[in-house]
Every structure is written in C-alpha cells, then in structure tokens.
Design a protein around this motif. Structure first.
Motif, PDB file in Angstrom:
ATOM      1  N   MET A   1      35.486  28.503  71.215  1.00  0.00           N
ATOM      2  CA  MET A   1      36.369  28.305  70.094  1.00  0.00           C
ATOM      3  C   MET A   1      35.507  28.152  68.843  1.00  0.00           C
ATOM      4  SD  MET A   1      39.040  25.131  69.684  1.00  0.00           S
ATOM      5  CE  MET A   1      39.409  25.276  71.402  1.00  0.00           C
ATOM      6  N   GLU A  57      35.270  19.738  70.309  1.00  0.00           N
ATOM      7  CA  GLU A  57      35.853  20.953  70.878  1.00  0.00           C
ATOM      8  C   GLU A  57      35.714  20.973  72.395  1.00  0.00           C
ATOM      9  OE1 GLU A  57      33.854  23.995  68.608  1.00  0.00           O
ATOM     10  OE2 GLU A  57      35.658  24.290  67.401  1.00  0.00           O
ATOM     11  N   LEU A  60      38.305  18.688  73.807  1.00  0.00           N
ATOM     12  CA  LEU A  60      39.618  19.337  73.745  1.00  0.00           C
ATOM     13  C   LEU A  60      39.790  20.325  74.897  1.00  0.00           C
ATOM     14  CD1 LEU A  60      39.929  19.988  69.922  1.00  0.00           C
ATOM     15  CD2 LEU A  60      41.579  18.705  71.312  1.00  0.00           C
ATOM     16  N   GLU A  61      38.774  21.128  75.142  1.00  0.00           N
ATOM     17  CA  GLU A  61      38.848  22.132  76.196  1.00  0.00           C
ATOM     18  C   GLU A  61      38.952  21.502  77.586  1.00  0.00           C
ATOM     19  OE1 GLU A  61      35.538  24.792  75.709  1.00  0.00           O
ATOM     20  OE2 GLU A  61      36.202  25.359  73.694  1.00  0.00           O
ATOM     21  N   ARG A  62      38.198  20.415  77.822  1.00  0.00           N
ATOM     22  CA  ARG A  62      38.167  19.808  79.154  1.00  0.00           C
ATOM     23  C   ARG A  62      39.356  18.888  79.431  1.00  0.00           C
ATOM     24  NH1 ARG A  62      32.748  19.280  77.842  1.00  0.00           N
ATOM     25  NH2 ARG A  62      32.962  17.059  77.439  1.00  0.00           N
ATOM     26  N   TYR A  64      42.179  18.125  77.113  1.00  0.00           N
ATOM     27  CA  TYR A  64      43.432  18.299  76.381  1.00  0.00           C
ATOM     28  C   TYR A  64      43.961  19.725  76.504  1.00  0.00           C
ATOM     29  CZ  TYR A  64      42.457  13.822  74.092  1.00  0.00           C
ATOM     30  OH  TYR A  64      42.224  12.490  73.834  1.00  0.00           O
ATOM     31  N   ALA A  65      43.516  20.448  77.517  1.00  0.00           N
ATOM     32  CA  ALA A  65      43.869  21.866  77.659  1.00  0.00           C
ATOM     33  C   ALA A  65      45.372  22.096  77.708  1.00  0.00           C
ATOM     34  CB  ALA A  65      43.199  22.449  78.892  1.00  0.00           C
ATOM     35  N   GLY A  66      46.113  21.228  78.355  1.00  0.00           N
ATOM     36  CA  GLY A  66      47.553  21.427  78.489  1.00  0.00           C
ATOM     37  C   GLY A  66      48.392  20.744  77.425  1.00  0.00           C
ATOM     38  N   ASP A  68      49.859  20.324  73.599  1.00  0.00           N
ATOM     39  CA  ASP A  68      50.182  21.089  72.396  1.00  0.00           C
ATOM     40  C   ASP A  68      49.319  20.575  71.246  1.00  0.00           C
ATOM     41  OD1 ASP A  68      51.274  22.437  70.242  1.00  0.00           O
ATOM     42  OD2 ASP A  68      53.276  21.574  70.466  1.00  0.00           O
ATOM     43  N   ARG A  69      48.509  21.441  70.683  1.00  0.00           N
ATOM     44  CA  ARG A  69      47.582  21.041  69.616  1.00  0.00           C
ATOM     45  C   ARG A  69      48.321  20.512  68.378  1.00  0.00           C
ATOM     46  NH1 ARG A  69      42.064  23.399  70.448  1.00  0.00           N
ATOM     47  NH2 ARG A  69      41.904  23.135  72.687  1.00  0.00           N
ATOM     48  N   GLY A 116      41.303  24.728  66.426  1.00  0.00           N
ATOM     49  CA  GLY A 116      42.184  25.622  67.178  1.00  0.00           C
ATOM     50  C   GLY A 116      43.641  25.473  66.836  1.00  0.00           C
ATOM     51  N   SER A 117      43.984  24.505  65.972  1.00  0.00           N
ATOM     52  CA  SER A 117      45.371  24.326  65.536  1.00  0.00           C
ATOM     53  C   SER A 117      45.701  25.393  64.511  1.00  0.00           C
ATOM     54  CB  SER A 117      45.586  22.961  64.884  1.00  0.00           C
ATOM     55  OG  SER A 117      45.353  21.938  65.799  1.00  0.00           O
TER      56      SER A 117
END
Length: 118
Positions: A1, A57, A60-62, A64-66, A68-69, A116-117
């Motif tokens: 990202m 980041e 977030l990837e590890r 908070y993947a599921g 909604d940003r 990524g938002s």
C-alpha cells in the motif's frame, strides 16, 4: 500500500483508532483509553501505537484487514504531551511503541484518515 500522507512530525506516535471511540472521548472531553481494535487500555495494559506510517500500514494489513477503513482514524500523538510512559517493545520482529496510560486529548495534534482510505 503506497504512502499517501505526509510523514508525521518528529516526536510523535501514530495510533489507529476506531472513529466512534475517538469521537466519543473527544466529545466527552475525556482522555482516550482504547488500546486496539475492540480492546480497552484496562484490558490490554497499554495503548498500541506505531512509530511511523510504514509500521501503521503493516498493522492495518495484519490486524484490521476486515474492518471498513471509513470507520478508522489515525491519531498523531505528541509524545511530549503524554502523562504516561512510552516503552518500545518487541512484537512480530519489530519494536512497537506502547503508551502505558490514557492519551490526553491535548496530546492528539492531528487526526487523519488511515492509509488506504478514500
């Protein structure tokens, strides 16, 4: 990202916050006391933070993947305004800053969308 935000100022930490928890603390005028996704400072013992955008980041990837940003924010915290100690502790092969107390509203110097938002 790819990084799409300017780097945070020196002497700051980043914290990924659920929008509803941050706004609730801010609106009530009380220190922010969430540690991480769905867990309070009392439950975890510290507030999870990141040292820079790249580290945030990865979190977030590890973790908070599921999520909604749109429901997340990135708090920029001025370390000099904290009343609690900060310890850099190992996790997943890196050192992560942990704040061992609540985050005073005055320590939050910026609130940004998470990377990524839209």
């Amino acid at each position: 990202m790819p990084l799409s935000q300017p780097p945070p100022p020196r002497g700051t930490l980043l914290h990924i916050a659920e929008r509803r928890h941050w706004e609730s603390a801010r609106d009530a005028g009380v220190s922010y006391a969430m540690s991480t996704l769905g867990r309070t400072l009392d439950e975890e013992g510290f507030v999870h933070c990141s040292s820079d955008l790249a580290q945030a980041e990865g979190v977030l990837e590890r973790f908070y993947a599921g999520v909604d940003r749109a429901g997340l924010l990135l708090l920029v915290i001025d370390v000099s305004r904290l009343d609690a100690p900060v310890r850099h502790e190992p996790a997943d092969g890196s050192l992560f800053p942990h704040v061992y107390g609540p985050i005073p509203l005055s320590a939050v110097i910026d609130v940004r969308p998470v990377p990524g938002s839209r």
